[in-house]
Scaffold this motif. Sequence first.
Motif, PDB file in Angstrom:
ATOM      1  N   PHE A 185       0.813  -1.237   0.000  1.00 33.68           N
ATOM      2  CA  PHE A 185       0.000   0.000   0.000  1.00 33.68           C
ATOM      3  C   PHE A 185       0.839   1.277   0.000  1.00 33.68           C
ATOM      4  O   PHE A 185       0.288   2.370  -0.134  1.00 33.68           O
ATOM      5  N   ALA A 186       2.154   1.138   0.140  1.00 34.84           N
ATOM      6  CA  ALA A 186       2.993   2.338   0.252  1.00 34.84           C
ATOM      7  C   ALA A 186       2.917   3.156  -1.039  1.00 34.84           C
ATOM      8  O   ALA A 186       3.071   2.624  -2.132  1.00 34.84           O
ATOM      9  N   GLY A 187       2.649   4.432  -0.896  1.00 30.40           N
ATOM     10  CA  GLY A 187       2.666   5.346  -2.038  1.00 30.40           C
ATOM     11  C   GLY A 187       1.429   5.293  -2.925  1.00 30.40           C
ATOM     12  O   GLY A 187       1.419   5.925  -3.975  1.00 30.40           O
ATOM     13  N   LEU A 188       0.407   4.538  -2.521  1.00 32.73           N
ATOM     14  CA  LEU A 188      -0.803   4.466  -3.351  1.00 32.73           C
ATOM     15  C   LEU A 188      -1.796   5.558  -2.967  1.00 32.73           C
ATOM     16  O   LEU A 188      -1.916   5.902  -1.785  1.00 32.73           O
ATOM     17  N   ASP A 189      -2.506   6.079  -3.964  1.00 26.31           N
ATOM     18  CA  ASP A 189      -3.557   7.051  -3.663  1.00 26.31           C
ATOM     19  C   ASP A 189      -4.738   6.285  -3.046  1.00 26.31           C
ATOM     20  O   ASP A 189      -4.800   5.047  -3.140  1.00 26.31           O
ATOM     21  N   PRO A 190      -5.677   6.986  -2.379  1.00 24.92           N
ATOM     22  CA  PRO A 190      -6.735   6.288  -1.640  1.00 24.92           C
ATOM     23  C   PRO A 190      -7.562   5.316  -2.484  1.00 24.92           C
ATOM     24  O   PRO A 190      -7.936   4.245  -2.012  1.00 24.92           O
ATOM     25  N   ILE A 191      -7.810   5.669  -3.756  1.00 20.67           N
ATOM     26  CA  ILE A 191      -8.607   4.775  -4.612  1.00 20.67           C
ATOM     27  C   ILE A 191      -7.809   3.509  -4.911  1.00 20.67           C
ATOM     28  O   ILE A 191      -8.293   2.383  -4.724  1.00 20.67           O
ATOM     29  N   SER A 192      -6.544   3.706  -5.350  1.00 22.01           N
ATOM     30  CA  SER A 192      -5.699   2.546  -5.672  1.00 22.01           C
ATOM     31  C   SER A 192      -5.500   1.682  -4.443  1.00 22.01           C
ATOM     32  O   SER A 192      -5.496   0.452  -4.520  1.00 22.01           O
ATOM     33  N   LEU A 193      -5.337   2.339  -3.295  1.00 17.84           N
ATOM     34  CA  LEU A 193      -5.098   1.608  -2.048  1.00 17.84           C
ATOM     35  C   LEU A 193      -6.262   0.674  -1.738  1.00 17.84           C
ATOM     36  O   LEU A 193      -6.076  -0.512  -1.446  1.00 17.84           O
TER      37      LEU A 193
END
Lengths: 283, 268
Positions: A185-193
């Motif tokens: 999850f590191a560096g992902l935007d909220p949607i991608s996360l």
Amino acid sequence: MFASSAPHGVSATQSEIAPMIALDEVSFGYTKDRKILSGVSLTVPKGKLVAVMGGSGCGKTTILRLICGQHTASAGTVKVSGQSIDSMSRDQLYAHRRRLGMLFQFGALFTDMTVFENIAFPMREHTDLPESIIRDLVLMKLNAVGLRGTAELKPSELSGGMARRVALARTIALDPELVLYDEPFAGLDPISLSVVGQLIRKLNDALGMTSILVTHDIMESLKIVDYIYFISEGKVVAHGDVATIKSSNDPFVKQFVNGEPDGPVRFHYPAKPLVEEFSGAAA
Amino acid sequence: MNGFVTGVANWFIGIGEATRGGITRLGFATRFLLAVIRASGSTFLRPRLLIKELYHAGVLSLIIVLMSGLFIGMVLALQGYETLVRFGATEAMGVLVALSLVRELGPVVAGLLFASRAGSAITAEIGLMKTTEQLAAMEVMAVDPVARVVAPRFWAGVISLPLLAALFSTLGIYGGYLVGVKLIGIDGGAFWGQMQAAVDWRYDVLNGVIKSIVFAVAVSLIAVFEGYDATPTAEGVSAATTRTVVTSALVILALDFVLTVFMFRGSI
């Protein structure tokens, strides 16, 4: 019970599932002076999604490296499907690795290949599938992570989050039995996360995988995992299922879940007191 | 007095540690070479991998090697003329240029240029693959990085350098012809005729080829080993790249001396 000495109550059905991964009193250090892990015991039953959490540098990634045989434990045993990693020959180790997939913290995509070639890489290396089938499989994997349109791009043309999703597609290219996720999850935007989190859960259930998730993201993890281990200073300090963790009064768990600066986990790396540091500098 | 003794003792300890470190590293490099040779089967079974690396190491080094060869040949002719004209032996310029290039300058300078352009690139590429965990990812995917990454680059270097050295010498001789015959006006028949009579195929050309093959193995091994053994940080890769160029240059010059002693000892 997931761990051999679990302090929290866990249902009997879980204890009856055969463990896919079993670490028993495992110790490891990159140098003799500095131990990363000391006496870690944990088990991951087949088909479950387990998170390993803890502060930076506590030894989470080292656990994954021990499981895939990149490092050898200095004490204790690491078993996968009942077989000790330490006693495997090179051929056995490679056979074991063909059954697992690992998502690296920074993706580790091959920079001289396109996105398509990256995902086709394990298929071309380990199967005799015709190119037409490989093409279809690669596009299906890319579609699963929402990046079918990036097939012909180079990794340098992707954002950090997109590169992570491509790496995830490569990790599951051969439908592995065991998947190790290092900070997915590191560096992902909220949607991608959220999408990646749900994808990890769905893949685990749909393909009957067993997954270990190393992450700092407690909120996302609580939504998708079956069980959580907390590691601090190379030891398992707490573990339990999601409900147990949420209701836990353990100071470490409370500090980690609530992100509190004060508690058993120190924010500062050990150093001289501030007064001594600055008065010494002035002198 | 005590300080002096301690200083001398530390100096000897430093020399001992450096020597031990050097020997250990040499041992690692030897074991690494054996591992590369063991893993080389797949390189030749999958020629596409080798061809790709031949392009990167060999074809992309062509410009610098050909241009250097041409200019060095031209300079050799100019400098040679200065000396030969004093003895009235300007017709021997073809022999001077050809023997200098085929025996020495071709293999040595092509080796140095190859180490600077292709060797450093190979080290940097493998070092960065290590830093960005691409080699670790391959290992976890049950793909041997020595077979997949190292061996094709090693063999591409071993195959490319002797060919580049031959082209270097060829262009150098042509550069000597341009200056000697076309610019200065030496007789073309004498230039080529004396060269043909004096240059021996086995004694001069073959020995030059053997030198370039030895340099190719040395430079390629240094390049892949330094990359694979690089500390996985930006400065680690930078230091490894520098070591490749410096070590390759020293090894080429040292090996050149040793090989020359054995190959041309009859004329000493």
